[in-house]
Motif scaffolding. Sequence first.
Motif, PDB file in Angstrom:
ATOM      1  N   GLU A  91       0.296   1.764   2.192  1.00  0.00           N
ATOM      2  CA  GLU A  91       0.138   0.474   1.515  1.00  0.00           C
ATOM      3  C   GLU A  91      -1.259   0.270   0.949  1.00  0.00           C
ATOM      4  O   GLU A  91      -1.474  -0.627   0.127  1.00  0.00           O
ATOM      5  CB  GLU A  91       0.446  -0.665   2.490  1.00  0.00           C
ATOM      6  CG  GLU A  91       1.895  -0.729   2.945  1.00  0.00           C
ATOM      7  CD  GLU A  91       2.100  -1.735   4.054  1.00  0.00           C
ATOM      8  OE1 GLU A  91       3.154  -2.388   4.066  1.00  0.00           O
ATOM      9  OE2 GLU A  91       1.204  -1.860   4.923  1.00  0.00           O
ATOM     10  N   LEU A  92      -2.199   1.080   1.377  1.00  0.00           N
ATOM     11  CA  LEU A  92      -3.593   0.893   0.969  1.00  0.00           C
ATOM     12  C   LEU A  92      -3.850   1.518  -0.396  1.00  0.00           C
ATOM     13  O   LEU A  92      -3.636   2.712  -0.602  1.00  0.00           O
ATOM     14  CB  LEU A  92      -4.530   1.521   2.008  1.00  0.00           C
ATOM     15  CG  LEU A  92      -6.028   1.424   1.702  1.00  0.00           C
ATOM     16  CD1 LEU A  92      -6.472  -0.039   1.674  1.00  0.00           C
ATOM     17  CD2 LEU A  92      -6.829   2.204   2.746  1.00  0.00           C
ATOM     18  N   VAL A  97      -9.196  -2.688  -3.160  1.00  0.00           N
ATOM     19  CA  VAL A  97      -9.963  -3.204  -2.031  1.00  0.00           C
ATOM     20  C   VAL A  97     -11.066  -4.132  -2.546  1.00  0.00           C
ATOM     21  O   VAL A  97     -11.890  -3.726  -3.365  1.00  0.00           O
ATOM     22  CB  VAL A  97     -10.590  -2.053  -1.221  1.00  0.00           C
ATOM     23  CG1 VAL A  97     -11.489  -2.619  -0.117  1.00  0.00           C
ATOM     24  CG2 VAL A  97      -9.503  -1.179  -0.609  1.00  0.00           C
ATOM     25  N   PRO A  98     -11.087  -5.382  -2.096  1.00  0.00           N
ATOM     26  CA  PRO A  98     -12.110  -6.322  -2.567  1.00  0.00           C
ATOM     27  C   PRO A  98     -13.521  -5.913  -2.124  1.00  0.00           C
ATOM     28  O   PRO A  98     -13.704  -5.271  -1.081  1.00  0.00           O
ATOM     29  CB  PRO A  98     -11.706  -7.648  -1.911  1.00  0.00           C
ATOM     30  CG  PRO A  98     -10.271  -7.482  -1.518  1.00  0.00           C
ATOM     31  CD  PRO A  98     -10.119  -6.026  -1.197  1.00  0.00           C
ATOM     32  N   ALA A  99     -14.503  -6.295  -2.903  1.00  0.00           N
ATOM     33  CA  ALA A  99     -15.899  -6.046  -2.541  1.00  0.00           C
ATOM     34  C   ALA A  99     -16.222  -6.714  -1.212  1.00  0.00           C
ATOM     35  O   ALA A  99     -15.733  -7.798  -0.914  1.00  0.00           O
ATOM     36  CB  ALA A  99     -16.818  -6.587  -3.640  1.00  0.00           C
ATOM     37  N   GLY A 100     -17.038  -6.036  -0.407  1.00  0.00           N
ATOM     38  CA  GLY A 100     -17.458  -6.604   0.865  1.00  0.00           C
ATOM     39  C   GLY A 100     -16.475  -6.430   2.006  1.00  0.00           C
ATOM     40  O   GLY A 100     -16.729  -6.871   3.126  1.00  0.00           O
ATOM     41  N   THR A 101     -15.349  -5.774   1.746  1.00  0.00           N
ATOM     42  CA  THR A 101     -14.348  -5.544   2.788  1.00  0.00           C
ATOM     43  C   THR A 101     -14.825  -4.498   3.784  1.00  0.00           C
ATOM     44  O   THR A 101     -15.463  -3.519   3.417  1.00  0.00           O
ATOM     45  CB  THR A 101     -13.027  -5.070   2.149  1.00  0.00           C
ATOM     46  OG1 THR A 101     -12.532  -6.097   1.286  1.00  0.00           O
ATOM     47  CG2 THR A 101     -11.979  -4.745   3.200  1.00  0.00           C
ATOM     48  N   TRP A 102     -14.499  -4.716   5.055  1.00  0.00           N
ATOM     49  CA  TRP A 102     -14.689  -3.675   6.063  1.00  0.00           C
ATOM     50  C   TRP A 102     -13.330  -3.036   6.301  1.00  0.00           C
ATOM     51  O   TRP A 102     -12.366  -3.712   6.663  1.00  0.00           O
ATOM     52  CB  TRP A 102     -15.192  -4.269   7.383  1.00  0.00           C
ATOM     53  CG  TRP A 102     -16.611  -4.771   7.323  1.00  0.00           C
ATOM     54  CD1 TRP A 102     -17.392  -4.907   6.208  1.00  0.00           C
ATOM     55  CD2 TRP A 102     -17.398  -5.224   8.430  1.00  0.00           C
ATOM     56  NE1 TRP A 102     -18.614  -5.420   6.559  1.00  0.00           N
ATOM     57  CE2 TRP A 102     -18.655  -5.610   7.904  1.00  0.00           C
ATOM     58  CE3 TRP A 102     -17.163  -5.336   9.794  1.00  0.00           C
ATOM     59  CZ2 TRP A 102     -19.674  -6.117   8.723  1.00  0.00           C
ATOM     60  CZ3 TRP A 102     -18.167  -5.837  10.603  1.00  0.00           C
ATOM     61  CH2 TRP A 102     -19.412  -6.211  10.077  1.00  0.00           C
ATOM     62  N   ARG A 133     -18.153   2.634  -7.596  1.00  0.00           N
ATOM     63  CA  ARG A 133     -18.429   1.208  -7.766  1.00  0.00           C
ATOM     64  C   ARG A 133     -19.922   0.918  -7.838  1.00  0.00           C
ATOM     65  O   ARG A 133     -20.743   1.672  -7.316  1.00  0.00           O
ATOM     66  CB  ARG A 133     -17.816   0.415  -6.604  1.00  0.00           C
ATOM     67  CG  ARG A 133     -16.307   0.472  -6.545  1.00  0.00           C
ATOM     68  CD  ARG A 133     -15.780  -0.509  -5.529  1.00  0.00           C
ATOM     69  NE  ARG A 133     -14.321  -0.506  -5.440  1.00  0.00           N
ATOM     70  CZ  ARG A 133     -13.619  -1.433  -4.819  1.00  0.00           C
ATOM     71  NH1 ARG A 133     -14.215  -2.460  -4.227  1.00  0.00           N
ATOM     72  NH2 ARG A 133     -12.294  -1.349  -4.793  1.00  0.00           N
ATOM     73  N   ASP A 134     -20.258  -0.231  -8.482  1.00  0.00           N
ATOM     74  CA  ASP A 134     -21.650  -0.653  -8.466  1.00  0.00           C
ATOM     75  C   ASP A 134     -21.956  -1.265  -7.107  1.00  0.00           C
ATOM     76  O   ASP A 134     -21.066  -1.477  -6.279  1.00  0.00           O
ATOM     77  CB  ASP A 134     -21.955  -1.634  -9.590  1.00  0.00           C
ATOM     78  CG  ASP A 134     -21.077  -2.882  -9.547  1.00  0.00           C
ATOM     79  OD1 ASP A 134     -20.640  -3.278  -8.452  1.00  0.00           O
ATOM     80  OD2 ASP A 134     -20.834  -3.463 -10.623  1.00  0.00           O
ATOM     81  N   ARG A 135     -23.219  -1.568  -6.871  1.00  0.00           N
ATOM     82  CA  ARG A 135     -23.659  -1.997  -5.550  1.00  0.00           C
ATOM     83  C   ARG A 135     -22.927  -3.250  -5.068  1.00  0.00           C
ATOM     84  O   ARG A 135     -22.576  -3.368  -3.896  1.00  0.00           O
ATOM     85  CB  ARG A 135     -25.165  -2.258  -5.589  1.00  0.00           C
ATOM     86  CG  ARG A 135     -25.785  -2.535  -4.241  1.00  0.00           C
ATOM     87  CD  ARG A 135     -27.293  -2.574  -4.343  1.00  0.00           C
ATOM     88  NE  ARG A 135     -27.917  -2.705  -3.052  1.00  0.00           N
ATOM     89  CZ  ARG A 135     -29.233  -2.707  -2.854  1.00  0.00           C
ATOM     90  NH1 ARG A 135     -30.052  -2.563  -3.901  1.00  0.00           N
ATOM     91  NH2 ARG A 135     -29.735  -2.819  -1.653  1.00  0.00           N
ATOM     92  N   GLU A 136     -22.689  -4.196  -5.978  1.00  0.00           N
ATOM     93  CA  GLU A 136     -22.051  -5.447  -5.599  1.00  0.00           C
ATOM     94  C   GLU A 136     -20.570  -5.278  -5.280  1.00  0.00           C
ATOM     95  O   GLU A 136     -19.964  -6.135  -4.645  1.00  0.00           O
ATOM     96  CB  GLU A 136     -22.216  -6.470  -6.724  1.00  0.00           C
ATOM     97  CG  GLU A 136     -23.632  -6.994  -6.913  1.00  0.00           C
ATOM     98  CD  GLU A 136     -24.563  -5.946  -7.502  1.00  0.00           C
ATOM     99  OE1 GLU A 136     -24.048  -5.055  -8.218  1.00  0.00           O
ATOM    100  OE2 GLU A 136     -25.781  -6.013  -7.241  1.00  0.00           O
ATOM    101  N   GLY A 137     -19.961  -4.194  -5.716  1.00  0.00           N
ATOM    102  CA  GLY A 137     -18.528  -4.022  -5.529  1.00  0.00           C
ATOM    103  C   GLY A 137     -18.135  -3.153  -4.353  1.00  0.00           C
ATOM    104  O   GLY A 137     -16.940  -2.955  -4.107  1.00  0.00           O
ATOM    105  N   LYS A 138     -19.109  -2.651  -3.606  1.00  0.00           N
ATOM    106  CA  LYS A 138     -18.814  -1.683  -2.553  1.00  0.00           C
ATOM    107  C   LYS A 138     -18.187  -2.324  -1.320  1.00  0.00           C
ATOM    108  O   LYS A 138     -18.326  -3.520  -1.060  1.00  0.00           O
ATOM    109  CB  LYS A 138     -20.085  -0.919  -2.164  1.00  0.00           C
ATOM    110  CG  LYS A 138     -20.593   0.007  -3.272  1.00  0.00           C
ATOM    111  CD  LYS A 138     -21.733   0.865  -2.795  1.00  0.00           C
ATOM    112  CE  LYS A 138     -22.255   1.763  -3.908  1.00  0.00           C
ATOM    113  NZ  LYS A 138     -21.236   2.714  -4.389  1.00  0.00           N
ATOM    114  N   PHE A 139     -17.488  -1.490  -0.540  1.00  0.00           N
ATOM    115  CA  PHE A 139     -16.928  -1.895   0.741  1.00  0.00           C
ATOM    116  C   PHE A 139     -17.509  -0.995   1.831  1.00  0.00           C
ATOM    117  O   PHE A 139     -18.226  -0.035   1.541  1.00  0.00           O
ATOM    118  CB  PHE A 139     -15.398  -1.830   0.726  1.00  0.00           C
ATOM    119  CG  PHE A 139     -14.820  -0.543   0.181  1.00  0.00           C
ATOM    120  CD1 PHE A 139     -14.769   0.611   0.942  1.00  0.00           C
ATOM    121  CD2 PHE A 139     -14.321  -0.499  -1.128  1.00  0.00           C
ATOM    122  CE1 PHE A 139     -14.233   1.789   0.445  1.00  0.00           C
ATOM    123  CE2 PHE A 139     -13.777   0.673  -1.635  1.00  0.00           C
ATOM    124  CZ  PHE A 139     -13.739   1.821  -0.858  1.00  0.00           C
TER     125      PHE A 139
END
Length: 223
Positions: A91-92, A97-102, A133-139
């Motif tokens: 399912e993943l 995956v949203p930015a900031g997700t763990w 991804r750019d820095r703001e979009g990372k998980f």
Amino acid sequence: MVRHDSERPETAHLITDAPVPGHWIQVLSTMQANPFTHLDWDDVRNEAAHILIVSPTAEVARTCFGQLLTSNADSGSGNPDGFIEIVTAEELAPEDVPAGTWIFLPHRQDGWTELEATSARVRSALVKENTARDREGKFTLIEYGINLWLWAEPPYGGGDPVCHAGELISWESAWALGRASATGSDGAGPGGRGSSAHAPEASARPPIYFGLPNVLRERRRNG
């Protein structure tokens, strides 16, 4: 400590009929007592935008994340905002995956053979996506053990890394949820092992994770 492939236990399921070795209670207590190797629930809620637990079954999620799920339920908000989401590997979708997700992913050398192959594949796809991804979009990608605790060696000798089947399990990247008092139900505080060979009641597996969130990187860098 090196354990060759021929010595590494293999299974095709969640092992529930064997208790977690008692020495892991002491390992967990030690990590929870160190500010550089533990986070409490408020830290998690403040730092993670969202939590994705990748789990093959709901039973595995309950077994390995009892403490995390209980903390979320006891916070008073339950899970109305979908802060914690449990999904299967199928399912993943890394690109969604949203930015900031763990993201909590089963460890690639857990001993569960089919799951290891799946975890390695999913991890590769996640790393590829995160790198683009750019820095703001990372998980943040974090691995957890399902059956790992039944055979992995504890970090004796000052926290030396453990190497199993060519896979480095670095204790430098390990952390635990909660503080040392969370293990009190087993009678094994920071100074002793107690008589029980079971993990804390809140979780049937020690909540020890591999992969540092930024908050712990900053603590270590500034500490």
